[in-house]
Design an enzyme around this catalytic site. Sequence first.
Site, PDB file in Angstrom:
ATOM      1  N   GLU A 123       0.701  -1.158   0.028  1.00  0.00           N
ATOM      2  CA  GLU A 123      -0.080   0.086   0.122  1.00  0.00           C
ATOM      3  C   GLU A 123       0.857   1.257   0.035  1.00  0.00           C
ATOM      4  O   GLU A 123       1.968   1.270   0.554  1.00  0.00           O
ATOM      5  CB  GLU A 123      -0.919   0.043   1.237  1.00  0.00           C
ATOM      6  CG  GLU A 123      -1.978  -1.030   1.043  1.00  0.00           C
ATOM      7  CD  GLU A 123      -2.975  -1.029   2.018  1.00  0.00           C
ATOM      8  OE1 GLU A 123      -4.017  -1.320   1.886  1.00  0.00           O
ATOM      9  OE2 GLU A 123      -2.568  -1.279   3.206  1.00  0.00           O
ATOM     10  N   CYS A 136       3.493   8.599   1.445  1.00  0.00           N
ATOM     11  CA  CYS A 136       4.149   7.507   2.453  1.00  0.00           C
ATOM     12  C   CYS A 136       4.217   6.186   1.588  1.00  0.00           C
ATOM     13  O   CYS A 136       3.296   5.670   1.008  1.00  0.00           O
ATOM     14  CB  CYS A 136       3.015   7.388   3.491  1.00  0.00           C
ATOM     15  SG  CYS A 136       3.386   6.164   4.698  1.00  0.00           S
ATOM     16  N   CYS A 143       6.013  -7.165   7.312  1.00  0.00           N
ATOM     17  CA  CYS A 143       7.092  -6.805   8.064  1.00  0.00           C
ATOM     18  C   CYS A 143       7.471  -8.010   9.141  1.00  0.00           C
ATOM     19  O   CYS A 143       6.690  -8.723   9.386  1.00  0.00           O
ATOM     20  CB  CYS A 143       6.837  -5.512   9.014  1.00  0.00           C
ATOM     21  SG  CYS A 143       8.046  -4.962  10.062  1.00  0.00           S
ATOM     22  N   CYS A 147       5.654  -5.244  16.171  1.00  0.00           N
ATOM     23  CA  CYS A 147       5.233  -4.304  17.016  1.00  0.00           C
ATOM     24  C   CYS A 147       3.768  -4.392  17.533  1.00  0.00           C
ATOM     25  O   CYS A 147       2.874  -4.628  16.572  1.00  0.00           O
ATOM     26  CB  CYS A 147       5.416  -2.843  16.599  1.00  0.00           C
ATOM     27  SG  CYS A 147       7.111  -2.444  16.219  1.00  0.00           S
ATOM     28  N   CYS A 150       0.672  -2.699  15.851  1.00  0.00           N
ATOM     29  CA  CYS A 150       0.829  -2.168  14.535  1.00  0.00           C
ATOM     30  C   CYS A 150       0.029  -3.301  13.550  1.00  0.00           C
ATOM     31  O   CYS A 150       0.290  -4.460  13.870  1.00  0.00           O
ATOM     32  CB  CYS A 150       2.345  -2.199  14.010  1.00  0.00           C
ATOM     33  SG  CYS A 150       2.553  -1.870  12.215  1.00  0.00           S
ATOM     34  N   GLY A 208       6.459  -2.076   6.370  1.00  0.00           N
ATOM     35  CA  GLY A 208       8.027  -2.540   6.677  1.00  0.00           C
ATOM     36  C   GLY A 208       9.030  -1.859   7.255  1.00  0.00           C
ATOM     37  O   GLY A 208       8.747  -0.766   7.436  1.00  0.00           O
ATOM     38  N   GLU A 209       9.865  -2.370   7.759  1.00  0.00           N
ATOM     39  CA  GLU A 209      11.115  -1.856   8.464  1.00  0.00           C
ATOM     40  C   GLU A 209      12.177  -1.645   7.166  1.00  0.00           C
ATOM     41  O   GLU A 209      12.880  -2.443   6.930  1.00  0.00           O
ATOM     42  CB  GLU A 209      11.555  -2.805   9.271  1.00  0.00           C
ATOM     43  CG  GLU A 209      12.825  -2.226  10.047  1.00  0.00           C
ATOM     44  CD  GLU A 209      13.071  -0.803  10.329  1.00  0.00           C
ATOM     45  OE1 GLU A 209      12.072  -0.351  11.301  1.00  0.00           O
ATOM     46  OE2 GLU A 209      13.842  -0.261   9.870  1.00  0.00           O
ATOM     47  N   LEU A 263       9.548   5.694  18.836  1.00  0.00           N
ATOM     48  CA  LEU A 263      10.187   5.290  20.000  1.00  0.00           C
ATOM     49  C   LEU A 263       8.706   4.665  20.872  1.00  0.00           C
ATOM     50  O   LEU A 263       9.124   3.826  21.590  1.00  0.00           O
ATOM     51  CB  LEU A 263      10.514   6.721  20.774  1.00  0.00           C
ATOM     52  CG  LEU A 263      11.162   6.607  22.066  1.00  0.00           C
ATOM     53  CD1 LEU A 263      12.599   5.855  21.876  1.00  0.00           C
ATOM     54  CD2 LEU A 263      11.629   8.071  22.710  1.00  0.00           C
ATOM     55  N   ASN A 339      -4.250   4.585  15.936  1.00  0.00           N
ATOM     56  CA  ASN A 339      -5.188   4.401  14.927  1.00  0.00           C
ATOM     57  C   ASN A 339      -5.734   2.894  15.019  1.00  0.00           C
ATOM     58  O   ASN A 339      -4.705   1.878  14.639  1.00  0.00           O
ATOM     59  CB  ASN A 339      -4.631   4.209  13.525  1.00  0.00           C
ATOM     60  CG  ASN A 339      -4.454   5.935  13.173  1.00  0.00           C
ATOM     61  OD1 ASN A 339      -5.489   6.740  13.308  1.00  0.00           O
ATOM     62  ND2 ASN A 339      -3.407   6.345  12.686  1.00  0.00           N
ATOM     63  N   CYS A 382      -1.472   5.872   9.712  1.00  0.00           N
ATOM     64  CA  CYS A 382      -0.229   5.209  10.331  1.00  0.00           C
ATOM     65  C   CYS A 382      -0.488   3.928  10.809  1.00  0.00           C
ATOM     66  O   CYS A 382      -1.466   3.620  11.802  1.00  0.00           O
ATOM     67  CB  CYS A 382       0.429   5.865  11.578  1.00  0.00           C
ATOM     68  SG  CYS A 382       1.118   7.278  11.292  1.00  0.00           S
TER      69      CYS A 382
END
Length: 398
Positions: A123, A136, A143, A147, A150, A208-209, A263, A339, A382
């Site tokens: 996306e 973005c 990923c 987290c 997420c 993704g990272e 963070l 979100n 996000c």
Amino acid sequence: MTLVLDNTPPGAPHAFPVAAVPALPTIAGMDRVGLTAALDRIGVPAKQTRMRVNQLYSWLYVRGVSTFAAMTDVSKDLRAKLEANYSLDRPEIVTEQVSTDGTRKWLLRLPRLGHEARAPEIETVYIPEMDRGTLCISSQVGCTLNCSFCHTGTQRLVRNLEAHEIVGQILLARDRIGDWPGASPPGDGRLLPIADRKITNIVLMGMGEPLYNFDNVRCAMEVASDGEGLSISRRRITLSTSGVVPEIPRWGDEAGTMLAISLHATNDELRDKLVPINKKYPIAQLLQACRDYPAVSNARRITFEYVMLKGVNDSPADARALVKLLSGIPAKINLIPFNPWPGTDYECSDWGQIERFAEIVNNAGYASPVRTPRGRDILAACGQLRSESVKLKASERT
Ligand code: SAH
Ligand code: SF4
């Protein structure tokens, strides 16, 4: 260039027909090295390559053309050869959604690599604001990190994106929003002054990272920032990382973009739970890498992203701890209202709580804009990005 007008009602997905047969390999999105190799393969003499690469590069990234026929200063012969061997395809659009606030989200399908049973999906999101337009982009399909708050993290990694697939997201977005020369007013062929551009900023904050796909992301950002092409300054490109500490100095040296750090917590105990890579690279190491990041200064601050999770990390004491932790680092703090996504147990902090938190941070001298959630109605905000690639795989297994 024709801009296809999208008449889809806000929020509703607009489905595009999906090509059944894989096309010729695309050269759109390639850097000069890739274009050189592509020309070599079709027998362009070595002494001509440099000039030809410059021509292609300019057509692709200054003019944004999507046909070889449009490349009028390239000989007819070579155009025919290019056409027979390559395409200028962008990632394929599966759906395009336009939010009530103007945010656009594309679900894109990438060509299958040899071993892949299905074409992976990613996306990309465009967020227009008064003074800027931010794209973005995704760096991986899914990923590997998990987290806990997420949505992307619930999707197993399918694969890294190739460099040209990362650049392809920028080309596609410019196509769709009419951000190439001559698009506005239609067809006059003028170069678009940078000041008139819609996409002014890029954030590597999609799926993704990015530091786990280092070489491809670096190569893509070289193409994006090249002054003879897409010309998006490195100061307007921000890479967001969950904290892959060993790669941070290398990224600073080799790519030199702006940096954002996810963070989200001020002590290791909580960050271990929210951002599990913290167990490998704890907060003290992460912040040291930030202090050492090349060219960091008051004019080039590091952004610290902090997602507001109700009852988890949003107390005034957390805000004070955050301020203390970041002292001495030229920093911006970006408070992100959580979100929600289907199946999560987390909730977004109450607005009053976010305001109290922001006030403490502001009073300590940090600019701390609360990131207004954009495109919530189309799950484009996000951490809401998650393609169906895994679901498809799961259904294949049954
Ligand atoms: N993987 C990178 C970049 C992509 S995520 C990273 O983690 O930094 C972009 C930002 O969105 C990160 O700060 C991430 O922590 C945050 N995010 C993830 N899920 C979210 C959610 N559900 N609500 C709000 N922000 C979220
Ligand atoms: Fe991956 Fe970033 Fe999501 Fe963490 S927040 S799971 S690193 S995309």
